[in-house]
Write a protein that holds these residues in place. Structure first.
Motif, short mmCIF file in Angstrom:
data_model
loop_
_atom_site.label_atom_id
_atom_site.label_comp_id
_atom_site.label_asym_id
_atom_site.label_seq_id
_atom_site.Cartn_x
_atom_site.Cartn_y
_atom_site.Cartn_z
N MET A 197 0.82 -1.15 0.03
CA MET A 197 -0.18 -0.08 0.02
C MET A 197 0.85 1.19 0.13
N THR A 198 1.66 1.34 0.77
CA THR A 198 2.70 2.14 0.96
C THR A 198 3.37 2.54 -0.35
N GLY A 199 3.87 1.61 -1.16
CA GLY A 199 4.53 1.71 -2.60
C GLY A 199 3.69 2.35 -3.52
N ALA A 200 2.53 1.81 -3.51
CA ALA A 200 1.50 2.06 -4.43
C ALA A 200 0.89 3.77 -4.21
N LEU A 201 0.66 4.04 -3.26
CA LEU A 201 0.11 5.19 -2.90
C LEU A 201 1.39 6.29 -3.20
N LEU A 202 2.52 5.99 -2.74
CA LEU A 202 3.68 6.88 -3.14
C LEU A 202 3.86 6.84 -4.81
N ASN A 203 3.43 5.73 -5.41
CA ASN A 203 3.73 5.87 -6.88
C ASN A 203 2.75 6.77 -7.37
N ILE A 204 1.36 6.82 -6.94
CA ILE A 204 0.28 7.65 -7.42
C ILE A 204 0.54 9.06 -7.12
N ALA A 205 1.48 9.25 -6.07
CA ALA A 205 1.58 10.63 -5.76
C ALA A 205 2.94 11.23 -6.31
N LEU A 206 3.73 10.23 -6.72
CA LEU A 206 4.92 10.91 -7.51
C LEU A 206 4.78 10.93 -9.28
N ASP A 207 3.62 10.23 -9.66
CA ASP A 207 3.65 10.16 -11.00
C ASP A 207 3.46 11.72 -11.49
N PRO A 208 2.37 12.38 -11.13
CA PRO A 208 2.06 13.63 -11.80
C PRO A 208 3.09 14.65 -11.40
N ILE A 209 3.76 14.52 -10.11
CA ILE A 209 4.89 15.35 -9.81
C ILE A 209 6.19 15.38 -10.78
N LEU A 210 6.50 14.01 -11.04
CA LEU A 210 7.92 13.91 -11.92
C LEU A 210 7.51 14.06 -13.60
N MET A 211 6.33 13.29 -13.75
CA MET A 211 5.75 13.63 -15.14
C MET A 211 5.57 14.90 -15.82
N PHE A 212 4.57 15.52 -15.10
CA PHE A 212 4.11 16.90 -15.37
C PHE A 212 4.79 17.97 -14.61
N GLY A 213 5.24 17.91 -13.19
CA GLY A 213 5.74 18.87 -12.50
C GLY A 213 7.32 19.07 -12.93
N LEU A 214 8.00 18.10 -13.20
CA LEU A 214 9.19 18.20 -13.40
C LEU A 214 9.56 17.99 -14.98
N LYS A 215 8.33 17.77 -15.64
CA LYS A 215 8.42 17.65 -17.08
C LYS A 215 9.36 16.45 -17.80
N LEU A 216 9.18 15.26 -17.16
CA LEU A 216 10.07 14.13 -17.39
C LEU A 216 9.21 13.16 -18.05
N GLY A 217 7.95 13.28 -18.35
CA GLY A 217 7.23 12.74 -19.31
C GLY A 217 7.19 11.15 -18.78
N VAL A 218 7.16 10.24 -19.98
CA VAL A 218 7.15 8.70 -19.51
C VAL A 218 8.35 8.39 -18.65
N MET A 219 9.47 8.96 -18.93
CA MET A 219 10.51 8.72 -17.94
C MET A 219 10.25 9.03 -16.46
N GLY A 220 9.31 10.15 -16.12
CA GLY A 220 9.03 10.33 -14.78
C GLY A 220 8.10 9.18 -14.27
N ALA A 221 7.18 8.51 -15.13
CA ALA A 221 6.42 7.40 -14.74
C ALA A 221 7.09 6.32 -14.18
N GLY A 222 8.48 5.94 -15.21
CA GLY A 222 9.12 4.96 -14.85
C GLY A 222 9.90 4.79 -13.58
N LEU A 223 10.30 6.27 -13.41
CA LEU A 223 11.27 6.51 -12.23
C LEU A 223 10.16 6.56 -10.98
N SER A 224 9.01 7.06 -10.99
CA SER A 224 8.03 6.86 -9.98
C SER A 224 7.96 5.32 -9.46
N THR A 225 7.66 4.43 -10.42
CA THR A 225 7.62 2.96 -10.06
C THR A 225 8.94 2.64 -9.43
N ALA A 226 10.06 2.94 -9.99
CA ALA A 226 11.18 2.30 -9.23
C ALA A 226 11.55 3.01 -7.86
#
Length: 448
Positions: A170-199
């Motif tokens: 649960m902790t990992g999944a909720l953290l992933n959901i929170a990091l997705d928009p930050i890394l993908m759109f906030g830091l403009k990393l796009g798809v790389m941000g989604a992968g980094l969020s998962t890792a």
């Protein structure tokens, strides 16, 4: 009450529910993350959405490693704990965890060296490949931690401590959901941000899971000193976990084959089937969660000679699983267009995904019998029958159905292949279940 007394004397129905709920919650949240990830990536375009489906095949390979050693060692451990052989359970758990990390590391090295050929093998089109490359690089780097997280979660679940695995997932999944928009759109990393969020989230979840064992929350005492390199133990773990390896491995192969057969119909077809896969895993997690809640009950009581509890647990798990599947599959069938549009607002993708999703929803009503029987056979040491059933459900029926129907009916055939295989797999499941219970002793074994 000791853990042994709890697993062998508590009411079976209450026990299965208590063990199933944490597993179901953790799996649902994990699948919600997968769906949310698909929705976030879908905002980048249809090709980016297709990349998630492509990389899913590689993630299934990582799961296959984690489940091979997690289910393999966990199933043995539940019977060892049921027979009060705790020292051998510690050795088996330590060994399973070591090999899970080792083979996860092999996936990392192999993946990073052969990234482009792997992306092509996974069924990528030229337009999807750049997005897939960004996403999969992060997943490859996290492979050892992802694999061992699946293994540790299974170890906790098999000894009846599913709650602690739920906290980590649960902790990992909720953290992933929170990091997705930050890394993908906030830091403009796009798809790389989604992968980094998962890792990142997978690594955090891994550290929490490790802490559960270090802090003594588990019955197991894992240690580097207890790792056993004898081929006999590794062979026993691998043979016991083989049904799970077959299931996950064939899932990966079928995902790749589905992407490959959908490739001639363009990126919308791959994106649509990716959406269907994610949503169907969400509904499947209910049946699987109940089956996994039944597994430690089955293994413990089979090892302790409480055969009547194995029978009662199977019946109860099957009934509850079937009721839950009716509810969730019904919701997916009714709201398939809305779900598809929410994940990728592309009219062509929505049309393809809606039909395929509804076919899957109807066919998944047949899954509880297959899932419960496979779990029963695996936890009671019926390795060959469990492996055969897993193979039939996951690939032996699906692969030829996919090849034949895609040739005869084109894209419609691709949509119809997996639902057909799920329905047909009920036949061997019923045969194996009837055979098992005929062989199971009618009376419980007397224990000292």
């Amino acid at each position: 009450m000791t853990q042994y007394e709890k697993m062998t004397e508590s009411p079976v129905e209450k026990l299965i529910v208590s063990l199933s709920i944490p597993t179901i919650i953790s799996m649902l949240i994990s699948n919600i993350y997968n769906i949310a990830d698909t929705a976030f990536v879908g905002r980048l375009g249809t090709s980016a959405s297709g990349a998630v489906g492509i990389v899913f095949g590689f993630m299934a390979m990582i799961q296959a490693v984690g489940f091979l050693f997690g289910q393999g060692s966990g199933s043995l451990i539940s019977r060892m704990l049921g027979a009060k052989d705790n020292s051998q359970a510690d050795i088996t758990g330590s060994t399973g965890l070591f090999y899970s990390f080792f083979f996860g590391l092999i996936l990392t090295v192999t993946g990073l060296v052969f990234t482009d050929p792997i992306i092509s093998f996974l069924g990528s089109t030229p337009t999807i490949a750049p997005y897939a490359r960004q996403y999969i690089t992060c997943i490859m780097a996290a492979a050892p931690f992802m694999a061992t997280s699946y293994t540790m979660n299974n170890l906790l679940r098999y000894e009846g401590k599913a709650f602690y695995g739920m906290i980590s997932m649960m902790t990992g999944a909720l953290l992933n959901i929170a990091l997705d928009p930050i890394l993908m759109f906030g830091l403009k990393l796009g798809v790389m941000g989604a992968g980094l969020s998962t890792a990142i989230s997978q690594f955090i979840g891994w550290t929490i899971m490790i802490a559960m064992f270090v802090r003594g929350k588990s019955e197991l005492r894992l240690s580097f000193r207890k790792i056993c390199f004898k081929p006999a133990l590794l062979g026993n773990i691998a043979a016991t976990g083989l049904p799970s390896m077959i299931r996950q491995g064939l899932n990966a192969l079928c995902t790749i084959l589905m992407n490959t057969t959908a490739k001639p119909y363009g990126d919308p077809a791959i994106a649509a089937m990716s959406i269907v896969t994610r949503v169907s895993f969400f509904t499947f997690s209910l049946s699987l969660g109940i089956g996994q809640g039944f597994q430690p009950v089955s293994g413990f009581n089979y090892g302790a000679g409480r055969f009547s509890r194995v029978r009662k647990g199977y019946r109860f798990g099957l009934i509850i699983s079937q009721i839950c599947m009716f509810i969730f599959a019904g919701v997916v069938f009714i709201f398939a267009p809305q779900i598809s549009q929410a994940l990728r607002d592309d009219p062509e993708v929505v049309v393809i995904a809606t039909r395929a999703m509804r076919l899957m929803a109807v066919s998944q009503l047949s899954m509880p019998v297959t899932v419960m029987t496979e779990m029963l056979l695996q936890t009671t040491g019926k390795k060959l029958r469990a492996s055969v059933l897993s193979a039939m459900k996951s690939g032996i029926i699906l692969i030829p159905a996919l090849l034949i129907l895609s040739h005869l009916r084109g894209l419609y055939g691709i949509e119809e292949a997996q639902p057909l295989s799920l329905v047909l797999s009920v036949i061997p499941a019923v045969i194996f279940a009837v055979s098992f219970f005929r062989e199971l002793p009618a009376e419980d074994r007397q224990t000292l």
